[in-house]
Scaffold this active site. Structure first.
Site, PDB file in Angstrom:
ATOM      1  N   TYR A 127     -91.452  14.074   2.180  1.00  0.00           N
ATOM      2  CA  TYR A 127     -90.989  13.300   0.922  1.00  0.00           C
ATOM      3  C   TYR A 127     -90.290  14.222   0.172  1.00  0.00           C
ATOM      4  CZ  TYR A 127     -91.598  10.408  -3.181  1.00  0.00           C
ATOM      5  OH  TYR A 127     -91.184   9.664  -4.353  1.00  0.00           O
TER       6      TYR A 127
ATOM      7  N   ASN B  42     -90.544  15.206  -2.803  1.00  0.00           N
ATOM      8  CA  ASN B  42     -91.087  16.631  -3.578  1.00  0.00           C
ATOM      9  C   ASN B  42     -92.003  17.333  -2.802  1.00  0.00           C
ATOM     10  OD1 ASN B  42     -93.390  15.229  -3.220  1.00  0.00           O
ATOM     11  ND2 ASN B  42     -93.883  14.690  -5.626  1.00  0.00           N
ATOM     12  N   LYS B  43     -92.028  17.396  -1.668  1.00  0.00           N
ATOM     13  CA  LYS B  43     -92.825  18.201  -0.660  1.00  0.00           C
ATOM     14  C   LYS B  43     -92.227  19.617  -0.485  1.00  0.00           C
ATOM     15  CE  LYS B  43     -95.957  15.367  -0.751  1.00  0.00           C
ATOM     16  NZ  LYS B  43     -96.097  13.667  -0.004  1.00  0.00           N
ATOM     17  N   THR B  44     -92.972  20.453   0.268  1.00  0.00           N
ATOM     18  CA  THR B  44     -92.493  21.687   0.342  1.00  0.00           C
ATOM     19  C   THR B  44     -91.452  21.920   1.289  1.00  0.00           C
ATOM     20  OG1 THR B  44     -93.907  22.129   2.265  1.00  0.00           O
ATOM     21  CG2 THR B  44     -95.025  23.046  -0.040  1.00  0.00           C
TER      22      THR B  44
END
Ligand SMILES: *Cc1c(COP(=O)(O)O)cnc(C)c1O
Length: 385
Positions: A184, A186-188
């Protein structure tokens, strides 16, 4: 001080390399699942190592659904998960007609509390869904011990856990039925929308590959590859439409190459927060044990009793200073759907409840500059002490 631009809570780290890779996929004439996605799957599996199978999907939510479906979770079954998570962790059980047993978390790590898992097991329990909250591994030794004694499956919600290690082993390589990563925004690492399910169980991987694309079986091709015409296919189940596009796959391949640099930057930012915020009236997030990796997807602070402001006031003060924040999460036991379905009350989850009242997540993303981080630190100092 000159007026400063708004610092968001998170921002994806996309360079020309990603843009070129997506453009290459678009120009290739093959934009749905194809060679880029296939290469992304094998590169992701190689990154984790240990001979895992990687199944690319269009979200982690889809991956969690596929994993539970492939394990045969259905009506009457129960899965155990922490209340302090995103609804996706457990909504997938409801898709299958199964139920979720939400339990409280550990006060230090905010990860699922193994003692609470044990207490929530019933004859209907089929699986445990630990969430590596913020990127810190759950107590997997305790969870696997419970799972083994009660013959339960473990499916890790690893949406925050790329890369996370526990006792030296990467999440994704542990002896659970499956681990599910999220890409997604905003994930790493990100593919815009996307996810990856990893498993060492070939039958489970095969079922998920069939179910992610309409229940179309490749067996006919495999068995009679030379004789079966290219147009022929068989539908063996009412499957889903969860496949990843090649634009997303191409983007994921570049992000995966940059992952080691991403990890390094996140660790640097987290270390500075841990150091510079240590004298404030805050509970800082637990670091990984010596020798292990914390993915630092989130940096969640909690206000102490002697803080000069409430959580809501801190969020407002940071917002006034042009700094975005978030709260992870409004616990599921407070969400109308889960609360009403299971008659949940805050008293049943004292740890998550206490943490929720005092918590906020502050900006931590790779594209953030040292000066931007200094602004967050200064704004926090100004309002809490
Ligand atoms: C982001 C997230 C998900 C869902 O991921 P998607 O790829 O958006 O479906 C699931 N669980 C947790 C804990 C998450 O943070």
């Amino acid at each position: 001080m000159k007026p400063e631009s708004f610092l968001p809570f998170a921002r994806p780290d996309i360079t020309e390399a990603e843009i070129d890779a997506v453009a290459r996929a678009m120009r290739s004439g093959w934009v749905t699942t194809g060679p880029e996605t296939k290469a992304f799957e094998s590169e992701f599996a190689a990154y984790l190592g240990g001979g895992v199978q990687a199944v690319a999907v269009n979200s982690a939510t889809a991956g969690l659904h596929l994993a539970l479906e492939a394990m045969g979770i259905g009506p009457g079954d129960e899965v155990i998960a922490p209340t302090l998570t995103f609804t996706a962790t457990v909504e997938v059980a409801r898709y299958l007609g199964a139920d979720a047993k939400l339990v409280d978390v550990d006060p230090t790590t905010l990860n699922i509390d193994p003692a609470q898992i044990e207490a929530a097991i019933t004859p209907r329990t089929k699986a445990i869904l630990p969430v590596h909250y913020g990127g810190l591994a759950c107590d997997m030794a305790a969870i696997f011990d419970i799972a083994q004694r009660h013959r339960l499956q473990v499916v890790e919600d690893a949406a925050h856990a790329l890369p996370t290690t526990t006792k030296g082993a990467l999440v994704g390589q542990l002896p659970s039925a499956a681990a599910v990563f999220s890409f997604y925004a905003n994930k790493t690492m990100t593919t815009g929308e996307g996810g990856m399910v990893v498993t060492k169980d070939e039958a489970l991987a095969a079922r998920m590959r069939v179910m992610r694309l309409h229940g179309i079986s490749r067996d006919a091709f495999d068995r009679f590859s030379s004789k079966t015409p290219a147009w022929y296919y068989e539908i063996v189940a009412p499957g889903f439409k969860y496949n990843m596009t090649d634009m997303a796959g191409a983007l994921g391949r570049v992000q995966l190459q940059r992952l080691p640099a991403f990890v390094q930057r996140r660790q640097q930012l987290a270390a500075r927060y841990l150091h510079e915020l240590q004298d404030l009236p805050l509970i800082l997030p637990a670091d990984a044990p010596q020798g292990d990796t914390h993915a630092w997807h989130l940096f969640v602070i909690r206000l102490n009793d002697d803080a000069r402001a409430t959580r809501d006031e801190v969020i407002q003060a940071l917002s006034d200073a042009g700094i975005g924040t978030s709260v992870h999460y409004v616990p599921l036991h407070r969400q109308p759907y889960w609360r009403d379905r299971y008659g949940l009350t805050p008293e049943q989850f004292p740890v998550a409840e206490q943490a929720y009242q005092r918590m906020l997540s502050i900006p931590l993303f790779t594209a953030m500059s040292d000066d931007e981080q200094a602004r967050v630190i200064a704004a926090l100092k100004a309002c809490v002490r």
